[in-house]
Design a protein around this motif. Sequence first.
Motif, PDB file in Angstrom:
ATOM      1  N   MET A 110      14.826  31.324   6.563  1.00 14.95           N
ATOM      2  CA  MET A 110      15.350  29.974   6.727  1.00 14.95           C
ATOM      3  C   MET A 110      16.307  29.951   7.914  1.00 14.95           C
ATOM      4  O   MET A 110      17.147  30.829   8.071  1.00 14.95           O
ATOM      5  CB  MET A 110      16.070  29.544   5.456  1.00 14.95           C
ATOM      6  N   LEU A 111      16.203  28.944   8.758  1.00 14.77           N
ATOM      7  CA  LEU A 111      17.076  28.804   9.909  1.00 14.77           C
ATOM      8  C   LEU A 111      18.379  28.132   9.512  1.00 14.77           C
ATOM      9  O   LEU A 111      18.415  27.275   8.637  1.00 14.77           O
ATOM     10  CB  LEU A 111      16.393  27.967  10.994  1.00 14.77           C
ATOM     11  N   PHE A 112      19.433  28.530  10.179  1.00 10.35           N
ATOM     12  CA  PHE A 112      20.739  27.924   9.983  1.00 10.35           C
ATOM     13  C   PHE A 112      20.854  26.797  10.993  1.00 10.35           C
ATOM     14  O   PHE A 112      20.845  27.025  12.192  1.00 10.35           O
ATOM     15  CB  PHE A 112      21.824  28.992  10.207  1.00 10.35           C
ATOM     16  N   ASN A 113      20.911  25.566  10.499  1.00  9.97           N
ATOM     17  CA  ASN A 113      20.950  24.401  11.375  1.00  9.97           C
ATOM     18  C   ASN A 113      22.029  23.437  10.879  1.00  9.97           C
ATOM     19  O   ASN A 113      21.726  22.414  10.275  1.00  9.97           O
ATOM     20  CB  ASN A 113      19.574  23.721  11.413  1.00  9.97           C
ATOM     21  N   PRO A 114      23.289  23.777  11.165  1.00 10.06           N
ATOM     22  CA  PRO A 114      24.376  22.940  10.652  1.00 10.06           C
ATOM     23  C   PRO A 114      24.475  21.612  11.395  1.00 10.06           C
ATOM     24  O   PRO A 114      24.050  21.493  12.545  1.00 10.06           O
ATOM     25  CB  PRO A 114      25.616  23.785  10.920  1.00 10.06           C
ATOM     26  N   SER A 115      25.063  20.643  10.725  1.00 14.74           N
ATOM     27  CA  SER A 115      25.382  19.381  11.393  1.00 14.74           C
ATOM     28  C   SER A 115      26.543  19.633  12.360  1.00 14.74           C
ATOM     29  O   SER A 115      27.180  20.687  12.333  1.00 14.74           O
ATOM     30  CB  SER A 115      25.799  18.336  10.351  1.00 14.74           C
ATOM     31  N   ARG A 116      26.817  18.648  13.186  1.00 16.17           N
ATOM     32  CA  ARG A 116      27.939  18.759  14.124  1.00 16.17           C
ATOM     33  C   ARG A 116      29.244  19.024  13.375  1.00 16.17           C
ATOM     34  O   ARG A 116      30.011  19.913  13.737  1.00 16.17           O
ATOM     35  CB  ARG A 116      28.047  17.487  14.959  1.00 16.17           C
ATOM     36  N   ASP A 117      29.480  18.265  12.299  1.00 19.04           N
ATOM     37  CA  ASP A 117      30.719  18.432  11.534  1.00 19.04           C
ATOM     38  C   ASP A 117      30.785  19.798  10.866  1.00 19.04           C
ATOM     39  O   ASP A 117      31.842  20.431  10.847  1.00 19.04           O
ATOM     40  CB  ASP A 117      30.852  17.336  10.479  1.00 19.04           C
ATOM     41  N   GLN A 118      29.664  20.267  10.324  1.00 19.03           N
ATOM     42  CA  GLN A 118      29.653  21.586   9.685  1.00 19.03           C
ATOM     43  C   GLN A 118      29.951  22.684  10.696  1.00 19.03           C
ATOM     44  O   GLN A 118      30.712  23.615  10.409  1.00 19.03           O
ATOM     45  CB  GLN A 118      28.296  21.847   9.018  1.00 19.03           C
ATOM     46  N   ALA A 119      29.366  22.582  11.873  1.00 19.49           N
ATOM     47  CA  ALA A 119      29.619  23.593  12.908  1.00 19.49           C
ATOM     48  C   ALA A 119      31.084  23.579  13.328  1.00 19.49           C
ATOM     49  O   ALA A 119      31.713  24.636  13.444  1.00 19.49           O
ATOM     50  CB  ALA A 119      28.711  23.344  14.110  1.00 19.49           C
ATOM     51  N   ARG A 120      31.632  22.403  13.527  1.00 24.36           N
ATOM     52  CA  ARG A 120      33.038  22.304  13.926  1.00 24.36           C
ATOM     53  C   ARG A 120      33.946  22.838  12.815  1.00 24.36           C
ATOM     54  O   ARG A 120      34.915  23.542  13.099  1.00 24.36           O
ATOM     55  CB  ARG A 120      33.387  20.860  14.273  1.00 24.36           C
ATOM     56  N   ARG A 121      33.634  22.500  11.588  1.00 22.93           N
ATOM     57  CA  ARG A 121      34.447  23.002  10.472  1.00 22.93           C
ATOM     58  C   ARG A 121      34.362  24.524  10.366  1.00 22.93           C
ATOM     59  O   ARG A 121      35.328  25.170   9.980  1.00 22.93           O
ATOM     60  CB  ARG A 121      34.030  22.339   9.169  1.00 22.93           C
ATOM     61  N   PHE A 122      33.225  25.096  10.708  1.00 23.88           N
ATOM     62  CA  PHE A 122      33.090  26.549  10.681  1.00 23.88           C
ATOM     63  C   PHE A 122      34.036  27.195  11.694  1.00 23.88           C
ATOM     64  O   PHE A 122      34.694  28.196  11.393  1.00 23.88           O
ATOM     65  CB  PHE A 122      31.642  26.958  10.942  1.00 23.88           C
ATOM     66  N   PHE A 123      34.126  26.641  12.882  1.00 27.49           N
ATOM     67  CA  PHE A 123      35.078  27.144  13.877  1.00 27.49           C
ATOM     68  C   PHE A 123      36.505  27.027  13.357  1.00 27.49           C
ATOM     69  O   PHE A 123      37.293  27.979  13.440  1.00 27.49           O
ATOM     70  CB  PHE A 123      34.946  26.378  15.198  1.00 27.49           C
ATOM     71  N   ILE A 124      36.827  25.869  12.823  1.00 25.04           N
ATOM     72  CA  ILE A 124      38.180  25.624  12.326  1.00 25.04           C
ATOM     73  C   ILE A 124      38.512  26.562  11.173  1.00 25.04           C
ATOM     74  O   ILE A 124      39.570  27.195  11.153  1.00 25.04           O
ATOM     75  CB  ILE A 124      38.335  24.140  11.902  1.00 25.04           C
ATOM     76  N   HIS A 125      37.602  26.688  10.235  1.00 21.10           N
ATOM     77  CA  HIS A 125      37.816  27.541   9.063  1.00 21.10           C
ATOM     78  C   HIS A 125      37.962  29.011   9.478  1.00 21.10           C
ATOM     79  O   HIS A 125      38.834  29.721   8.969  1.00 21.10           O
ATOM     80  CB  HIS A 125      36.659  27.364   8.071  1.00 21.10           C
ATOM     81  N   SER A 126      37.123  29.465  10.391  1.00 17.20           N
ATOM     82  CA  SER A 126      37.202  30.855  10.857  1.00 17.20           C
ATOM     83  C   SER A 126      38.553  31.120  11.510  1.00 17.20           C
ATOM     84  O   SER A 126      39.169  32.170  11.280  1.00 17.20           O
ATOM     85  CB  SER A 126      36.081  31.147  11.858  1.00 17.20           C
ATOM     86  N   TRP A 127      39.025  30.176  12.319  1.00 19.17           N
ATOM     87  CA  TRP A 127      40.312  30.330  12.984  1.00 19.17           C
ATOM     88  C   TRP A 127      41.456  30.349  11.967  1.00 19.17           C
ATOM     89  O   TRP A 127      42.382  31.163  12.068  1.00 19.17           O
ATOM     90  CB  TRP A 127      40.514  29.217  14.005  1.00 19.17           C
ATOM     91  N   GLN A 128      41.382  29.476  10.974  1.00 19.86           N
ATOM     92  CA  GLN A 128      42.421  29.454   9.936  1.00 19.86           C
ATOM     93  C   GLN A 128      42.453  30.772   9.170  1.00 19.86           C
ATOM     94  O   GLN A 128      43.534  31.308   8.899  1.00 19.86           O
ATOM     95  CB  GLN A 128      42.186  28.282   8.979  1.00 19.86           C
ATOM     96  N   LYS A 129      41.288  31.306   8.827  1.00 16.51           N
ATOM     97  CA  LYS A 129      41.233  32.592   8.128  1.00 16.51           C
ATOM     98  C   LYS A 129      41.847  33.696   8.989  1.00 16.51           C
ATOM     99  O   LYS A 129      42.603  34.539   8.485  1.00 16.51           O
ATOM    100  CB  LYS A 129      39.787  32.957   7.767  1.00 16.51           C
ATOM    101  N   HIS A 130      41.546  33.684  10.264  1.00 12.26           N
ATOM    102  CA  HIS A 130      42.130  34.671  11.180  1.00 12.26           C
ATOM    103  C   HIS A 130      43.653  34.556  11.201  1.00 12.26           C
ATOM    104  O   HIS A 130      44.356  35.566  11.098  1.00 12.26           O
ATOM    105  CB  HIS A 130      41.561  34.471  12.592  1.00 12.26           C
ATOM    106  N   GLN A 131      44.148  33.340  11.325  1.00 13.21           N
ATOM    107  CA  GLN A 131      45.601  33.127  11.384  1.00 13.21           C
ATOM    108  C   GLN A 131      46.293  33.560  10.091  1.00 13.21           C
ATOM    109  O   GLN A 131      47.429  33.991  10.122  1.00 13.21           O
ATOM    110  CB  GLN A 131      45.909  31.662  11.681  1.00 13.21           C
ATOM    111  N   GLN A 132      45.588  33.447   8.982  1.00 12.28           N
ATOM    112  CA  GLN A 132      46.153  33.835   7.686  1.00 12.28           C
ATOM    113  C   GLN A 132      45.945  35.316   7.385  1.00 12.28           C
ATOM    114  O   GLN A 132      46.389  35.800   6.339  1.00 12.28           O
ATOM    115  CB  GLN A 132      45.524  32.984   6.576  1.00 12.28           C
ATOM    116  N   GLY A 133      45.270  36.024   8.274  1.00 12.99           N
ATOM    117  CA  GLY A 133      45.034  37.446   8.077  1.00 12.99           C
ATOM    118  C   GLY A 133      44.019  37.746   6.983  1.00 12.99           C
ATOM    119  O   GLY A 133      44.016  38.848   6.425  1.00 12.99           O
TER     120      GLY A 133
END
Length: 144
Positions: free
Chosen positions: A1-24
């Motif tokens: 199955m291909l991963f084909n996120p919506s624009r909002d899902q892709a943006r949230r993934f960037f945001i969520h990944s950055w938040q996780k990084h900042q929180q260690g």
Amino acid sequence: MLFNPSRDQARRFFIHSWQKHQQGLHLEDLEAVVVDVLLAHPEYHAYLSEDYIDRDWPPEHGDTNPFLHLSLHLAIAEQLSIDQPAGVRALYQQLHAQHNDAHKALHDMLECLGEMIWQAQRNQSAPDPAIYLDGLRQRIKLVR
């Protein structure tokens, strides 16, 4: 199955990944790749919040869409990891050696990838990897 996120899902993934990084917090593999790309782009850190989920960056206004730029970096990371299209890894290595700078080499690749996508959209056709690879070869000739 291909991963084909919506624009909002892709943006949230960037945001969520950055938040996780900042929180260690522990990062999954793709999140770690995202964070590496984000660390190379501090100019985009301010956009990593829900406030920018719906924002548009029209190119006709001279704006660079940070989420598009970051997404292209991810696409290239994937291409390099599997050498697809075939030969792209060797071309990257040549650009890297000529620039003596990995990030500059990646940005050359971004330009060529963007050109291939633009031509496909303009011609209403599938992306042509030959356009991408030829663009990379031209960049190598220009850098020499």
